[in-house]
Design an enzyme around this catalytic site. Structure first.
Site, PDB file in Angstrom:
ATOM      1  N   ARG A  73       8.918  -1.207  -5.155  1.00  0.00           N
ATOM      2  CA  ARG A  73       7.506  -1.456  -4.882  1.00  0.00           C
ATOM      3  C   ARG A  73       6.908  -0.279  -4.115  1.00  0.00           C
ATOM      4  O   ARG A  73       7.567   0.327  -3.250  1.00  0.00           O
ATOM      5  CB  ARG A  73       7.367  -2.724  -4.042  1.00  0.00           C
ATOM      6  CG  ARG A  73       5.939  -3.197  -3.753  1.00  0.00           C
ATOM      7  CD  ARG A  73       5.236  -3.600  -5.003  1.00  0.00           C
ATOM      8  NE  ARG A  73       4.059  -4.433  -4.704  1.00  0.00           N
ATOM      9  CZ  ARG A  73       3.073  -4.638  -5.557  1.00  0.00           C
ATOM     10  NH1 ARG A  73       3.105  -4.058  -6.745  1.00  0.00           N
ATOM     11  NH2 ARG A  73       2.062  -5.427  -5.236  1.00  0.00           N
TER      12      ARG A  73
ATOM     13  N   THR B  89       0.706  -4.519 -15.973  1.00  0.00           N
ATOM     14  CA  THR B  89       2.163  -4.647 -15.861  1.00  0.00           C
ATOM     15  C   THR B  89       2.871  -4.807 -17.210  1.00  0.00           C
ATOM     16  O   THR B  89       2.260  -5.099 -18.227  1.00  0.00           O
ATOM     17  CB  THR B  89       2.508  -5.813 -14.906  1.00  0.00           C
ATOM     18  OG1 THR B  89       1.720  -5.703 -13.725  1.00  0.00           O
ATOM     19  CG2 THR B  89       3.951  -5.829 -14.538  1.00  0.00           C
TER      20      THR B  89
ATOM     21  N   THR C 167       4.906  -1.659 -13.198  1.00  0.00           N
ATOM     22  CA  THR C 167       3.446  -1.700 -13.210  1.00  0.00           C
ATOM     23  C   THR C 167       2.809  -0.470 -12.592  1.00  0.00           C
ATOM     24  O   THR C 167       3.419   0.202 -11.757  1.00  0.00           O
ATOM     25  CB  THR C 167       2.952  -2.951 -12.445  1.00  0.00           C
ATOM     26  OG1 THR C 167       1.538  -3.074 -12.575  1.00  0.00           O
ATOM     27  CG2 THR C 167       3.320  -2.878 -10.979  1.00  0.00           C
TER      28      THR C 167
ATOM     29  N   SER D  58       3.578  -8.853  -4.261  1.00  0.00           N
ATOM     30  CA  SER D  58       3.587  -8.702  -5.715  1.00  0.00           C
ATOM     31  C   SER D  58       3.808 -10.052  -6.372  1.00  0.00           C
ATOM     32  O   SER D  58       4.563 -10.895  -5.869  1.00  0.00           O
ATOM     33  CB  SER D  58       4.709  -7.752  -6.144  1.00  0.00           C
ATOM     34  OG  SER D  58       4.839  -7.728  -7.554  1.00  0.00           O
ATOM     35  N   SER D  59       3.155 -10.250  -7.513  1.00  0.00           N
ATOM     36  CA  SER D  59       3.395 -11.447  -8.322  1.00  0.00           C
ATOM     37  C   SER D  59       4.569 -11.262  -9.276  1.00  0.00           C
ATOM     38  O   SER D  59       4.946 -12.208  -9.981  1.00  0.00           O
ATOM     39  CB  SER D  59       2.141 -11.789  -9.129  1.00  0.00           C
ATOM     40  OG  SER D  59       1.090 -12.206  -8.297  1.00  0.00           O
TER      41      SER D  59
ATOM     42  N   GLY E 112      -0.698  -9.835 -13.553  1.00  0.00           N
ATOM     43  CA  GLY E 112      -1.258  -9.993 -12.214  1.00  0.00           C
ATOM     44  C   GLY E 112      -0.814 -11.297 -11.583  1.00  0.00           C
ATOM     45  O   GLY E 112       0.336 -11.724 -11.726  1.00  0.00           O
TER      46      GLY E 112
END
Length: 572
Positions: free
Chosen positions: A104, A388, A406, A453-454, A476
């Site tokens: 990330r 993503t 993403t 983050s999803s 998202g």
């Protein structure tokens, strides 16, 4: 502590009310298979083929994932790229262990809690912030993949970029989906770099069937292959990233030192039960806890008995989703900066309590629950726009990669360096550091912090610790709902995977009920209205699920029909 008893006892928890759900370390419980049928599932045929070509040369699942990411950055730049970040869930077939590689992005050292607040004290308009220099976080995908390659690669790093390099040099044919993104009307589509990259000599935009050549990206890949991650995190490319983020009114604060200092993080998966499986996904700052909570809530309903044609099934899915999102939005953030009650959110006793909140009809948005040990946190309103890509790879030894990657929203910030787009990942933070009542938000900006983050690249294991499946999606904040719907359809309703992914999407979060209205029957829509749910069309890139289940020893895999993905296998 990594004991095989930990994994085995996790299954016994299903029958014991006193058993507390915790992130479950994975251990040596599964024998190494002599051979496994290798496969690749990715959202673009050229990317999937690049991965399969690596497997044909004897490469590992991680080797193939690197080749896929290099190609996706070229042929699906609206979704992911080397200028972005990723979470990789890795299953080691020899040991049975799962490892999460967190790539990330992080906020620069000079980031401030109010960097997305305007002079008037109000959050900046999203369309303004998303194309700004300050929206770009320090990219993590490349260093994360390099770490995974150091530990699980089989072929040399410099041998993994050939397909993407040649395709960038020679060009590729613009696909219908890429055309749709090129001709869309998002803020990023008006960015100068986007217009320049996708324009033909006569000034018109590229369309399906046109050839797109990217010489700068080919040159960058040659340096990345030869030099390793330093090609991105130092030197000329790094300098250009800094320069590009410093341009414009809302300039960024990223420095060369920020790029050099970036480090991926290895984490233990967070795991919970779903039917006969152990479902494992990345812990915070990813949303694995949210996915496991949602599946746990659904397991406490009769959704499996009702099937896809019963409006009550979709009502239960919507109400369980709203309960999960209320918790996820309130509590999930970077665990280095906030106390995240992830394990408590999936504790069986807490799930029992939350499931009782599902009534006969939909009412006002549910409040967040209070998991054990949770601290008071503000009510979050982070947008998390769609974007993503997800990929799955299994190699000949049975090792598996489930990876979600993403650049955030379409074409990231719309700013380009060396043929790839820069992410706008920092707009995944809350724009305001506090809510309307002045309470601090778990997902507020801070220097060195990873935004929530999803992404939920998941792997399913059998009771004896063998690989049973993998799943993940784009989309998202809708990712969790897309993945959960697909799991319900495939596992509870026993649909073949292509049919499961094609089933209609429904997203319920707070006061909003969105979905693919035209794909639901009139009877289901009316049944939902009778239960207080008025479904409205969704927006964005739609879902991008890739998934596989091993059913009776056979691969049941699929790529979301809403995109252009494929499943490719390499016969044993």
């Amino acid at each position: 502590m990594r004991l095989s008893l930990k994994l085995l006892s996790a299954f016994a928890c299903a029958a014991l009310a006193a058993c507390t759900a915790t992130p479950v370390p994975q251990t040596a419980v599964a024998p190494r298979p002599a051979t496994a049928e290798p496969f690749v599932i990715a959202a673009n045929p050229l990317a999937a083929q690049a991965g399969l070509n690596v497997l044909k040369r004897g490469g590992s699942a991680v080797d193939a994932a690197i080749a896929i990411q290099a190609m996706l950055s070229l042929v699906e730049p609206q979704s992911s790229g080397v200028g972005g970040g990723a979470f990789l869930n890795y299953f080691d077939a020899r040991t049975g262990k799962l490892t999460i590689y967190d790539g990330r992005e992080v906020a620069p050292a000079q980031a401030t809690p109010t960097m997305f607040v305007g002079p008037d004290g109000k959050p900046l308009p999203f369309d303004t912030a998303v194309v700004s220099g300050r929206a770009t976080g320090v990219p993590g995908a490349v260093k994360m993949l390099a770490l995974a390659h150091d530990e699980h690669g089989r072929l040399p790093w410099n041998s993994l970029f050939g397909d993407a390099e040649r395709t960038a040099d020679e060009g590729f044919i613009v696909s219908p989906r890429l055309q749709r993104m090129i001709h869309a009307d998002y803020a990023e589509n008006h960015a100068p770099d986007v217009i320049a990259y996708f324009s033909k000599a006569d000034g018109t935009l590229l369309s399906t069937g046109d050839r797109l050549v990217n010489k700068p990206y080919a040159d960058f890949l040659r340096r990345l292959a030869a030099q390793g991650p330093v090609a991105l995190y130092a030197g000329s490319t790094a300098a250009r990233i800094i320069e590009r983020t410093r341009q414009g009114e809302l300039s960024g604060t990223m420095t060369m030192a920020d790029l050099a200092a970036y480090q991926p993080v290895k984490r233990e998966a967070i795991c919970g039960h779903y039917r006969v499986y152990l479902l494992c996904a990345p812990p915070p700052p990813a949303s694995g806890a949210g996915l496991i909570e949602l599946m746990g809530l659904l397991e406490r309903t009769d959704i499996a008995l009702r099937g896809a044609n019963d409006p009550q099934s979709w009502f239960l899915f919507a109400e369980a989703s709203r309960l999960m999102y209320a918790d996820r939005d309130r509590y999930i953030g970077d665990p280095r900066f906030v106390r995240v009650p992830a394990a408590e959110m999936i504790d069986p006793a807490y799930l029992d309590q939350r499931a009782q909140k599902i009534g006969a009809s939909a009412g006002a948005p549910p409040a967040a629950g209070v998991p054990a040990g949770a601290k008071v946190a503000g009510i979050d309103s982070t947008l998390e726009p769609t974007g993503t890509s997800h990929l799955i790879v299994r190699d000949a030894e049975g090792n598996v990669v489930s990876m979600t990657t993403t650049v955030e929203s379409i074409f990231g910030t719309g700013r380009m360096v060396d043929g790839f787009f820069l992410n706008n990942q920092l707009t995944d933070f809350s724009f305001s550091p506090v809510d309307d009542q002045g309470r601090p938000l778990a997902n507020a900006v801070a220097p060195g912090k990873r935004p929530r983050s999803s992404m939920t690249p998941a792997i399913l294991l059998t009771k004896d610790g063998k690989f049973a499946g993998a799943i993940g999606s784009a989309g998202g904040n809708s990712i969790i709902a897309y993945v959960a719907k697909s799991l319900v359809a495939a596992v509870d309703w026993n649909m073949p995977m292509p049919q499961a992914l094609a089933a209609p999407n429904l997203l319920a979060r707070g006061p909003n009920f969105q979905g693919e209205v035209t794909k639901f029957s009139p009877e289901i829509l009316e049944g939902l209205r009778q239960r207080g749910i008025h479904l409205k069309p969704g927006q964005g890139e739609d879902s991008g699920v890739t998934a596989v289940l091993i059913r009776n020893g056979r691969i049941d895999g699929a790529a979301d029909p809403r995109r252009e993905g494929v499943v490719l296998t390499l016969p044993r």
